[in-house]
Design an enzyme around this catalytic site. Structure first.
Site, PDB file in Angstrom:
ATOM      1  N   LEU A 156       0.865  -1.168   0.000  1.00 56.12           N
ATOM      2  CA  LEU A 156       0.000   0.000   0.000  1.00 56.12           C
ATOM      3  C   LEU A 156       0.908   1.225   0.000  1.00 56.12           C
ATOM      4  O   LEU A 156       1.974   1.217   0.616  1.00 56.12           O
ATOM      5  CB  LEU A 156      -0.901   0.031   1.238  1.00 56.12           C
ATOM      6  CG  LEU A 156      -1.982  -1.055   1.348  1.00 56.12           C
ATOM      7  CD1 LEU A 156      -2.768  -0.891   2.648  1.00 56.12           C
ATOM      8  CD2 LEU A 156      -2.930  -1.025   0.153  1.00 56.12           C
ATOM      9  N   ASP A 157       0.485   2.277  -0.675  1.00 56.16           N
ATOM     10  CA  ASP A 157       1.260   3.504  -0.689  1.00 56.16           C
ATOM     11  C   ASP A 157       1.439   4.031   0.728  1.00 56.16           C
ATOM     12  O   ASP A 157       0.638   3.745   1.628  1.00 56.16           O
ATOM     13  CB  ASP A 157       0.551   4.576  -1.522  1.00 56.16           C
ATOM     14  CG  ASP A 157       0.395   4.184  -2.983  1.00 56.16           C
ATOM     15  OD1 ASP A 157       1.187   3.342  -3.443  1.00 56.16           O
ATOM     16  OD2 ASP A 157      -0.507   4.725  -3.638  1.00 56.16           O
ATOM     17  N   LYS A 158       2.459   4.853   0.906  1.00 50.08           N
ATOM     18  CA  LYS A 158       2.747   5.429   2.218  1.00 50.08           C
ATOM     19  C   LYS A 158       1.523   6.120   2.802  1.00 50.08           C
ATOM     20  O   LYS A 158       1.202   5.953   3.986  1.00 50.08           O
ATOM     21  CB  LYS A 158       3.901   6.430   2.096  1.00 50.08           C
ATOM     22  CG  LYS A 158       4.222   7.161   3.396  1.00 50.08           C
ATOM     23  CD  LYS A 158       5.351   8.162   3.204  1.00 50.08           C
ATOM     24  CE  LYS A 158       5.633   8.929   4.493  1.00 50.08           C
ATOM     25  NZ  LYS A 158       6.702   9.947   4.321  1.00 50.08           N
TER      26      LYS A 158
END
Length: 350
Positions: free
Chosen positions: A172-174
C-alpha cells in the site's frame, strides 16, 4: 504465481548429478524438470510458475535475469522468452541472504496472526518496505521485530521478497491506510501471491474524490505504465499494462464524492491514476491531483475538518482471501482512520 501451497508436497526432483558437489558446497540448490504441456507458448517466468518451486513470479524474474535459469542446457536471461512444453528447465536456487534491516519496536494493529501469516491495519504515513533512502520506520522493520526468529535469516518472514521486502506479498502507498497481509514463510507467500496474480481475492477500497463521477457507478479500463517524462509517476499510456477499476459512488457532497473501488488488476497507483484520468483525482493526492479549496459557503466545521486532513483520501477497507495453508476463507474489514471519518461526518453536515 503458481506452485504448491504445501511445503511438503514437492515432486521427487533431484540436483543434476554434475552439479551435486558444487551445490552442496555453496548451499545452492539446483532443481530440474521438464516443462508440462500447459507451458506451451508461455513466457518463461509464467511457465516456471507451473513448477512447484515455491517462488513468486518476481523472484523467478530475478533468477532469470541473474542467469540462473536454463532450458535444454542454454541459459535464458529474458523472462519473456517463449517456451515449449517438454523443454528441460534447470533452476539454480541460491541460499537466502540475511535481511539487511533492523527490527524496530513499532506498534502494529494486528487483525489476525498464526504460524503462516499476519494481517495488519497499516496506518497512514508508514512506508511498506525500505527503499529510496528509507531504511527505518517501515512496515518491514516493524514486522521483523514482531515476528522475529533468531534462527530465520528473514526474521520470521518469508524470503521470496528478497532482503529488502521479507514477508511482503503486496504493498500500500505510504499515505494509504488499510488491510495488508504478510507471509511468514515461503509456502504461505506463494499461496498468497498466486491469489493476487489470479485476482481471486476480495479487495475493496474507499476514497474521496473531487467532483462527482458520471455515471455514478462505472468501470475504468485504461493501460497503466511509467510516465514518459516524470519517472516517479505512473500514467495511462499506450502500450501500458492492462488495468481496470470498478467504482461506485457511496455519497455525493458539494464538489466531493465518497466512492468504493474494486480492482480487476493490481498496477502501481492504479486507483489514483484511473480516477485522475477520468477527471476525479483523489482528495489530498499531491502527485496526481490538484489542490482542493473549500467553497466559501461551507460551514466552519466542514472547512476545519478539510484543513485537518493532510493525506490522500484512500483506504484499503476490505481484504478477503483463502488461507494458503489451511484453505480457510478469511475476510478482514477496517474503517478508515479517524481523520477520514471526521471529514466524512463534516461533509455529511453540509
Amino acid at each position: 504465481m503458481s506452485g504448491s501451497s504445501d511445503a511438503d508436497d514437492l515432486p521427487p526432483w533431484e540436483a543434476d548429478e554434475d552439479d551435486a558437489q558444487s551445490a552442496e558446497s555453496s548451499d545452492v540448490r539446483v532443481v530440474s524438470a521438464p516443462l508440462p504441456p500447459a507451458a506451451q507458448g508461455l513466457r518463461l517466468d509464467k511457465a516456471l510458475l507451473l513448477l512447484p518451486l515455491e517462488l513468486s513470479r518476481a523472484a523467478l524474474q530475478r533468477l532469470i535475469t541473474q542467469g540462473r535459469v536454463a532450458l535444454n542446457g542454454q541459459t535464458i536471461t529474458s523472462a519473456s522468452h517463449k517456451v515449449q512444453a517438454g523443454q528441460h528447465a534447470r533452476v539454480e536456487l541460491p541460499p537466502p541472504e540475511p535481511c539487511r534491516f533492523e527490527p524496530e519496536a513499532i506498534p502494529l494493529d494486528v487483525l489476525y496472526e498464526d504460524d503462516d501469516l499476519i494481517v495488519i491495519n497499516k496506518p497512514v504515513g508508514m512506508v511498506t518496505h525500505p527503499g529510496a533512502g528509507i531504511n527505518q520506520g517501515t512496515l518491514v522493520n516493524a514486522l521483523l521485530h514482531h515476528c522475529g526468529a533468531p534462527d530465520n535469516p528473514y526474521g520470521g518472514l518469508s524470503g521470496i521478497g528478497g532482503t529488502v521486502r521479507p514477508g511482503i506479498v503486496h504493498r500500500l502507498d505510504k499515505e494509504t491506510s488499510g488491510v495488508m497481509v504478510a507471509a511468514k514463510h515461503d509456502a504461505a507467500h506463494v499461496g498468497l501471491a498466486k491469489q493476487f496474480e489470479q485476482r481471486t481475492l476480495t479487495r475493496f477500497y474507499v476514497a474521496i474524490v473531487q467532483g462527482a463521477p458520471q455515471p455514478a457507478r462505472g468501470r475504468v479500463e485504461a493501460p497503466i505504465g511509467r510516465h514518459p517524462v516524470q519517472r516517479k509517476k505512473m500514467a495511462v499510456v499506450a502500450g501500458g499494462k492492462f488495468a481496470a477499476t470498478r467504482y461506485k459512488t457511496l455519497k455525493a457532497w458539494e464538489r466531493l464524492s465518497l466512492i468504493q473501488c474494486k480492482l480487476e488488476s493490481g498496477r502501481t497507483h492504479q486507483i489514483r491514476v484511473h480516477m485522475a484520468h477520468i477527471g476525479h483525482p483523489l482528495l489530498g493526492d499531491s502527485l496526481y491531483g490538484r489542490p482542493f479549496h473549500a467553497p466559501k459557503a461551507w460551514p466552519d466545521a466542514s472547512r476545519e475538518a478539510l484543513e485537518a486532513f493532510a493525506h490522500q483520501a484512500l483506504h484499503a477497507a476490505v481484504l478477503g482471501f483463502t488461507h494458503p495453508i489451511s484453505r480457510e476463507a478469511l475476510r478482514f474489514e477496517t474503517p478508515p482512520p479517524a481523520d477520514f471519518l471526521a471529514l466524512i461526518r463534516a461533509l455529511d453536515n453540509l
